[in-house]
Structures are given as C-alpha cells and as structure tokens.
Scaffold this active site. Structure first.
Site: not given
Ligand code: GUN
Length: 295
Positions: A54, A98, A121
């Site tokens: 990311k 995350q 998100d």
């Molecule tokens: N863990 C797995 N997929 C995601 C996501 O799309 N965003 C976040 N913040 N954590 C995750």
C-alpha cells in the site's frame, strides 16, 4: 470450455494510470496532495507485505504517505490517541489500520475512532450503514474492486444469481450489499453462504456469479459449479514455498478444474488482490478532493 481470465492486475494498472494523471492535476491546479497513513500493530508477516504494498503504490502514484509500525504490545489507549492525532492532521486524508489487530485490542472501537471522512477502508459503522441503505460513500476496497472486475469483464450483473461464500465484514457482507443495490453494476439477487450453510453445493451450483472468500484452499471444486459461471476467487492461501523460499499461493477455488466449466474466472495471484490496493488509492484521492471542496 476454457474460461476467460479476469486479469485484475491489468484492470488495476489501467485505473492506476488514470489516478496518477488525476493526482498530478490536483497538485498542479489546486496544490492538493492526497495523503494516506497506514498503521500496523505487531509484526504479522502477511500484514507487513500488504502494508508495504500500500505504501509503495501510494508513492508510485504521487500520494503522500506515512507509515506507523507499532509494537505488538501497543495499548488500546495508545492506538486511539494516534488515531485522534491523525484525524486532526490536515496532511492526512485517509487512515488505514491494518487488520487483524492483536487479540488484546478492541477492533470495533478502533474502527469507530477513525473519522468517517478519512475512513478509506470503508469499515466505520457510518460508512457500513450508508452502503446498507443505498447511499454508499466510502466502500470497502476488496468488494469495490470485485464489482469493478465484474463490470470490466462484461459480466451481466443485473438480475444475476450471485452466491457469496463467506460472511466477513471485509468481503462477504459488503460485496453482498454492493451487488444488491438498486444501481448500475448491481441489481443482482444475492445469497450469502457460510460455515453453517446446510447444503453448500445446492447454492454454489445455482450461481451465475460465484464469489468465494472462505479462507479455505481449493474449497470450490468443479462439481460445485454450473457451466458458464463467472467465478471471483478472493482467497489467498500459502500452500508452500519454492526452493528459493518464494511463497506458493492458491485461491479458495480449485482453479485448474473449475476453469474448464467457468465462463470467466480470476486467477490467484493477479486477480482480486491488485484491485484492493487500487480502490484504496481511489478512495484516498476522493477523500482529498472532498476535503478540498473539489467535489
Ligand atoms: N486486512 C485484510 N484486508 C484488509 C483491508 O482491506 N483493509 C485493512 N485495513 N485490513 C485488511
């Protein structure tokens, strides 16, 4: 019949090219630079890979990025204090914590602490609720990416029987809500299956579009699908390592056999994965435009 491959990596690249131009224009015309912060608590190796990707993509596109790597033992209070600080920081338009968080932390409370306007998100209950009532604002990235893949592959979504395997808050529930909407690229009939579903095959064999986010390697086999189904495989399972130590991945769908019956199918890797990050970038750019009064 061998299926058309739905190449998420290619669709993602096209969208990112457009985003890159838009970001350059925002800077040149309005002196606006979208900002994204990632917060990782603990040292889960898969999460480190995702957060790294990311951060790298942000930088490639011209998005200002910050990253916090917090120790495993970080307290709820410390994490919430950081989120409060980031909520107030004008350089930051998107906050991504995350998941999963270490077990001692209260995930719901953490997601609730993020300003919904910076919730790129789409996990804050306000944004979840907006999607649910048909007024989507920030949509979760993996499901939003799945919808884009279905549209790009020319799949008929309106009126289709969509079967979702998995009921997580990150994929299963939001993709069902997205495809259920009275809107273009949606209007499907949606069934959600899960670990307590009595007869899984009964449902999966009815699907015109089958979306699998079950977390079980090669769970969906050819006998469980009908001819001509469009399959979206959200699974990322590590099933071993090469001699050089590289991860060997497979999805939740038994690709080799299911592709012989499917009309179209996403590969793993290179299917859904690249779309998730791209949608995150898109949400961040949108958040920056809204913050600057440009939408
Ligand atoms: N863990 C797995 N997929 C995601 C996501 O799309 N965003 C976040 N913040 N954590 C995750």
């Amino acid at each position: 019949m061998t299926a058309q491959l739905i190449k998420g990596a290619e669709v993602a690249r096209e969208i990112r090219e457009e985003l890159k131009k838009e970001i350059a224009e925002l800077k040149a015309k309005h002196n606006v630079v979208p900002g994204l912060v990632t917060v990782l608590v603990g040292a889960d190796p898969a999460s480190q890979v995702y957060v790294g990707a990311k951060e790298k993509t942000s930088q490639e596109l011209g998005i200002y990025s910050e990253r916090y790597d917090l120790p495993e033992k970080t307290s709820q209070k410390e994490l919430i204090a950081l989120i409060d600080k980031l909520n107030k920081d004008p350089k930051i338009n998107g906050i991504l914590v995350q998941l999963p968080l270490p077990k001692h932390l209260n995930e719901g409370e953490v997601l609730y602490a993020i300003d919904p306007k910076k919730d790129v998100d789409g996990f804050h209950p306000v944004n979840v609720g907006k999607l649910m009532i048909g007024q989507p604002d920030y949509m979760p990235c993996t499901p939003a990416g799945i919808q884009q893949l279905l549209i790009h592959s020319g799949t008929q979504i309106e009126g289709a029987e969509v079967v979702v395997v998995g009921r997580s808050n990150i994929v299963g529930k939001p993709i069902a809500n997205i495809l259920l909407q009275k809107a273009p690229g949606a209007n499907a009939t949606v069934t959600i299956c899960h670990t307590r579903t009595r007869d899984m095959t009964f449902h999966t064999r009815r699907a015109d579009i089958l979306i699998v986010a079950a977390g079980k390697p090669k769970y969906i086999t050819a006998d469980m699908v009908k001819e001509g189904v469009v399959v979206i495989d959200v699974g990322v399972n590590e099933i071993g390592r090469t001699a050089e130590g590289k991860r060997i991945l497979c999805g939740d769908v038994d690709f080799e056999t299911v592709k012989e019956k499917a009309k179209a199918i996403t590969p793993v890797p290179g299917g859904v994965g690249p779309m998730t990050i791209t949608m995150l970038m898109m949400n961040t750019v949108r958040a920056a435009k809204v913050a600057a009064g440009l939408t």
